[in-house]
Enzyme design. Structure first.
Site, mmCIF file in Angstrom:
data_model
loop_
_atom_site.group_PDB
_atom_site.id
_atom_site.type_symbol
_atom_site.label_atom_id
_atom_site.label_comp_id
_atom_site.label_asym_id
_atom_site.label_seq_id
_atom_site.Cartn_x
_atom_site.Cartn_y
_atom_site.Cartn_z
ATOM 1 N N ASP A 257 0.817 -1.222 0.000
ATOM 2 C CA ASP A 257 0.000 0.000 0.000
ATOM 3 C C ASP A 257 0.850 1.271 0.000
ATOM 4 O O ASP A 257 0.313 2.367 -0.077
ATOM 5 C CB ASP A 257 -0.929 -0.021 1.232
ATOM 6 C CG ASP A 257 -1.979 1.077 1.202
ATOM 7 O OD1 ASP A 257 -2.494 1.379 0.113
ATOM 8 O OD2 ASP A 257 -2.281 1.638 2.279
ATOM 9 N N GLN B 143 -5.525 -1.776 -6.835
ATOM 10 C CA GLN B 143 -6.058 -0.858 -5.830
ATOM 11 C C GLN B 143 -6.684 0.347 -6.537
ATOM 12 O O GLN B 143 -6.181 0.803 -7.563
ATOM 13 C CB GLN B 143 -4.954 -0.378 -4.893
ATOM 14 C CG GLN B 143 -5.447 0.527 -3.779
ATOM 15 C CD GLN B 143 -4.316 0.976 -2.860
ATOM 16 O OE1 GLN B 143 -3.639 1.958 -3.145
ATOM 17 N NE2 GLN B 143 -4.094 0.250 -1.781
ATOM 18 N N SER C 11 -6.767 5.369 0.027
ATOM 19 C CA SER C 11 -7.071 4.076 -0.584
ATOM 20 C C SER C 11 -8.550 3.752 -0.385
ATOM 21 O O SER C 11 -9.094 3.943 0.706
ATOM 22 C CB SER C 11 -6.216 2.970 0.046
ATOM 23 O OG SER C 11 -4.842 3.257 -0.085
#
Length: 287
Positions: free
Chosen positions: A203, A277, A227
Site C-alpha cells: 500500500d 487498488q 485508498s
C-alpha cells in the site's frame, strides 16, 4: 524498542482476546489517518491465525470503509466462511471505537499441481544494488524526512527511475512507477509473516503510478489521497526480506478515482504477487 523490522513484526503480532477475535495496535502518528497497509496486514494476520498452516493465502479483497484513528487499538472479528477440501475462506471486519473501518475477505488454498504455466516476464530494470534508497534520495534533497516516513523505515525501498522534484520534470511522464523493496532485516521463517509484511508494504507506493504524470512523488502534495479498496493474488512462495521488484501502472483515472495495478517479482524473475487498488484523489483546493 528494537529495530524497525522488529517493530513491524510486533505490530503484526495480534493479541487474541476471544475465539475469532483479535486486537492490534495502531501506532501514534501525527497524520490524520491510520496507514491502510497496517490495517490490511493485521486483518490478514487475524484471518491466517484461524487457518491451518498448510494452506497459504492465495488472495485477498478488501475495502477501506472509514479512516482509522492513529493510537487507538483495532479489533478484528473473523468469520469462518468456508473450510472446504482444498479452499478455506475467512471474512474479517476491523472495528475501531465501535465502528467498522475495514472489511477483508481472504482465501487460502491447499497447494496443488496444475498443467498450465505462464507469466509476464520481469521488466529489464537496474539492479537494486545500483540504486540509492528512497530515504537517501529524499533526505539528500529535502534535508529532512516527511512525517509518514516512519511507516517505510522497516523497508529498504529503491525507485527504479530517478525521483522528479519539479513540474517541468513531469513532461511526458507516463502513469507508471517501479521500486525494489525488502525489509531492512531478516524476518521469521513463518510464511504468513512474509505475506502480511508484503501486504503492509504493497500500500506504500502503488498509487504513485496514478500521481506520476501530475505531481512529484515526494514533497508538497496537491491532492488529498486515500485508498478505497485493495486486492492481492499470491501466486508463489516468496520472502519479503529478499529483494522484490514491484512494477506499478495506472490504466485509468477519472471522477476523482484512480486505478492502479502492480506485479511483484522475486529476484529470479518469477511473478509472485499481483495487486490492484483504487484510490481517491481530491485536489486540496477543493477541501
Amino acid at each position: 524498542m528494537g529495530t524497525p523490522v522488529d517493530q513491524l513484526v510486533d505490530l503484526l503480532d495480534l493479541e487474541q482476546i476471544e475465539v475469532n477475535i483479535f486486537r492490534g495496535r495502531s501506532p501514534e502518528e501525527s497524520l490524520q489517518r491510520t496507514f491502510g497497509g497496517q490495517v490490511a496486514g493485521q486483518a490478514l494476520v487475524a484471518a491466517g491465525r484461524t487457518v491451518d498452516a498448510g494452506r497459504p493465502v492465495h488472495s485477498l479483497h478488501a475495502y477501506f470503509l472509514r479512516p482509522g484513528v492513529p493510537g487507538v487499538p483495532i479489533v478484528y472479528q473473523v468469520d469462518r466462511i468456508r473450510d472446504g477440501r482444498t479452499f478455506t475462506t475467512r471474512r474479517v471486519l476491523g472495528i475501531q471505537q465501535g465502528r467498522s473501518i475495514f472489511a477483508l475477505t481472504a482465501d487460502f488454498h491447499l497447494p496443488e499441481q496444475g498443467g498450465i504455466e505462464h507469466q509476464d516476464p520481469m521488466p529489464d530494470v537496474p539492479a537494486p544494488e545500483d540504486l540509492p534508497s528512497a530515504l537517501e534520495e529524499v533526505g539528500a534533497k529535502l534535508g529532512e524526512l516527511p512525517p509518514f516516513i516512519s511507516r517505510r523505515q522497516p523497508f529498504d525501498i529503491r525507485y527504479v527511475d530517478r525521483l522528479r522534484w519539479t513540474k517541468e520534470e513531469l513532461v511526458g511522464v507516463e502513469p507508471r512507477s517501479g521500486v525494489w523493496l525488502r525489509t531492512n532485516g531478516a524476518l521469521p521463517d513463518d510464511p504468513l509473516i512474509h505475506v502480511c509484511a508484503l501486504t503492509y508494504a504493497s500500500d506504500m507506493t502503488l498509487l504513485d503510478s496514478v500521481r506520476a504524470p501530475v505531481e512529484p512523488l515526494w514533497g508538497e502534495r496537491n491532492f488529498d489521497m486515500a485508498s478505497l479498496d485493495h486486492a492481492m493474488w499470491f501466486h508463489r512462495p516468496f520472502r519479503t526480506d529478499d529483494w522484490l521488484l514491484y512494477q506499478q501502472e495506472s490504466p485509468v483515472a477519472h471522477g476523482a478515482r484512480g486505478l492502479a495495478r502492480g506485479q511483484i517479482y522475486d529476484r529470479s524473475g518469477q511473478l509472485v504477487v499481483s495487486v490492484m487498488q483504487e484510490g481517491l484523489f481530491r485536489p486540496l483546493a477543493d477541501r
